[in-house]
Design a protein around this motif. Structure first.
Motif, short mmCIF file in Angstrom:
data_model
loop_
_atom_site.label_atom_id
_atom_site.label_comp_id
_atom_site.label_asym_id
_atom_site.label_seq_id
_atom_site.Cartn_x
_atom_site.Cartn_y
_atom_site.Cartn_z
N GLN A 108 -37.97 18.78 -18.01
CA GLN A 108 -36.77 18.30 -17.43
C GLN A 108 -35.92 18.18 -18.01
O GLN A 108 -35.32 16.93 -18.24
N CYS A 109 -35.35 19.02 -18.83
CA CYS A 109 -34.32 18.66 -19.92
C CYS A 109 -33.27 17.65 -19.34
O CYS A 109 -32.55 16.35 -20.05
N ASP A 110 -32.64 18.10 -18.39
CA ASP A 110 -31.38 17.46 -17.81
C ASP A 110 -31.84 16.05 -17.04
O ASP A 110 -30.81 15.40 -16.70
N SER A 111 -33.11 15.50 -17.23
CA SER A 111 -33.11 14.11 -16.70
C SER A 111 -32.74 13.39 -17.75
O SER A 111 -32.24 12.19 -17.40
N CYS A 112 -32.68 13.50 -18.89
CA CYS A 112 -32.26 12.66 -20.11
C CYS A 112 -30.95 13.43 -20.86
O CYS A 112 -30.00 12.71 -21.10
N HIS A 113 -30.84 14.64 -20.99
CA HIS A 113 -29.79 15.20 -21.48
C HIS A 113 -28.71 15.58 -20.32
O HIS A 113 -28.96 16.69 -19.75
N LYS A 114 -27.88 14.83 -20.46
CA LYS A 114 -26.83 14.49 -19.14
C LYS A 114 -25.90 16.12 -19.11
O LYS A 114 -25.37 16.37 -17.89
N ASP A 115 -25.83 16.39 -20.16
CA ASP A 115 -24.84 17.76 -20.35
C ASP A 115 -25.83 19.03 -20.43
O ASP A 115 -25.17 20.08 -20.79
N ALA A 116 -26.99 19.08 -20.04
CA ALA A 116 -27.96 20.06 -20.31
C ALA A 116 -27.33 21.50 -19.61
O ALA A 116 -27.44 22.74 -20.18
N ALA A 117 -26.89 21.11 -18.20
CA ALA A 117 -26.41 22.19 -17.56
C ALA A 117 -25.21 23.18 -18.30
O ALA A 117 -24.91 24.09 -18.35
N GLN A 118 -24.54 22.41 -19.23
CA GLN A 118 -23.40 22.96 -20.03
C GLN A 118 -23.84 23.48 -21.45
O GLN A 118 -23.12 23.84 -22.35
#
Lengths: 194, 131
Positions: free
Chosen positions: A166-176
């Motif tokens: 769940q990368c985007d749980s912690c890496h807030k800019d993962a979607a970019q």
């Protein structure tokens, strides 16, 4: 007398100016050094990347739309092309889910993933045998090395995260496609700073 | 703005929203007609609801979509939010036949271990597109 004063003023300005310049130079160098001390590529990751190759083409959008409707569209560069081939050929059992696509869409997405795969970014493949076909990014030696300092209780033992996938749980800019550690916020624990 | 313009405006808005609503339901009815043309039907909302809630070795439509399809759901594994499934709550539903087919195929195979019949699809769409 006034000549002497002018000379004094000029000397003072010169000295102060050089002291300030030296100070600023020193600070900026210090900053760079602290990044360089971080493990491998933080420095390059921290630079704003103006060019994210191929992220706005029709194929990239299709990848984001089809795969991103269930999970974060993981960056293609994190797996070798051979892994994407295996994965796209077994979408009917995609980590236990059925993620079947039409043959045409499947081929288009595979072409996109292969073209942007880790085969062109070999640092992600460090520690991997040439014929290994990892299916989970979280099992890459590169991934493990990057996360070895993160305690399990903050991720798998953290109900707000649950899994390293769940990368985007912690890496807030993962979607970019941005994963540098300075933007990490672990739910329930706060900013990550090592 | 005088009273007359105000009334005219709100009437226009009302008509527009009615039109938009009927358009969003039109998608579902087109898909139902296509299923009927293939020999299925008549469809039953009650049967659709029963299929939605039916437990299959711990899996059901409700696992990810929730028991109330008018509410948002959540992917069981990835946690990704899923928009509501009813046309009433989410007018975009059933406006794209290819999308509907894709998800029926995937989700029936995952949930039931087989593809859904045209009858089952029709029942579920009928239930989800109730006004």
């Amino acid at each position: 007398m006034s000549k002497l004063n002018a000379l004094r003023f000029a000397t003072g300005t010169l000295l102060l100016g050089s002291a300030l310049t030296l100070g600023i130079y020193g600070l900026s160098t210090l900053n760079n050094q602290s990044f360089a001390d971080d493990d491998d590529d933080e420095q390059s990751e921290y630079r704003p990347r103006s060019e994210q190759p191929g992220t706005d083409t029709a194929a990239a959008l299709q990848y984001k739309q089809e795969c991103g409707s269930c999970h974060l569209p993981y960056p293609a560069k994190l797996l070798p092309a051979r892994s994407w081939q295996t994965m796209m050929a077994s979408l009917d059992n995609h980590f236990g889910d059925d993620a079947s696509l039409s043959a045409a869409t499947q081929a288009e997405i595979l072409a996109y993933l292969s073209a942007h795969s880790a085969s062109n970014h070999t640092r992600y493949l460090k520690g991997l045998a040439y014929n290994d076909t990892p299916q989970r990014i979280t099992e890459l030696p590169y991934f493990k090395r990057k996360h070895r300092e993160v305690p399990e209780r903050m991720v798998t033992g953290n109900p707000q995260v649950g899994s390293f996938s769940q990368c985007d749980s912690c890496h807030k800019d993962a979607a970019q496609g941005k994963f540098n550690e300075h933007t990490v916020v672990i739910p329930g624990f706060g900013r990550w700073d090592d | 703005m005088n009273n007359l313009t105000r009334r005219a405006l709100s009437a226009a808005l009302f008509t527009l929203s009615l039109l938009a609503t009927s358009l969003s339901y039109a998608g579902a009815s087109v898909q139902l007609q296509a299923l009927q043309a293939g020999g299925a039907g008549p469809f039953s909302a009650a049967a659709g609801e029963a299929l939605w809630l039916q437990d299959n070795n711990g899996r059901s439509c409700a696992s990810c979509h929730g028991r109330d399809p008018a509410q948002p759901g959540k992917h069981q594994k990835t946690g990704k939010p899923i928009e509501p499934m009813t046309v009433h709550a989410n007018p975009e539903r059933f406006t794209d036949a290819a999308k509907t087919e894709k998800w029926f195929l995937r989700n029936c195979r995952w949930t039931l271990g087989r593809e859904c019949s045209a009858q089952e699809k029709g029942d579920v769409i009928t239930w989800l597109s109730q006004p």
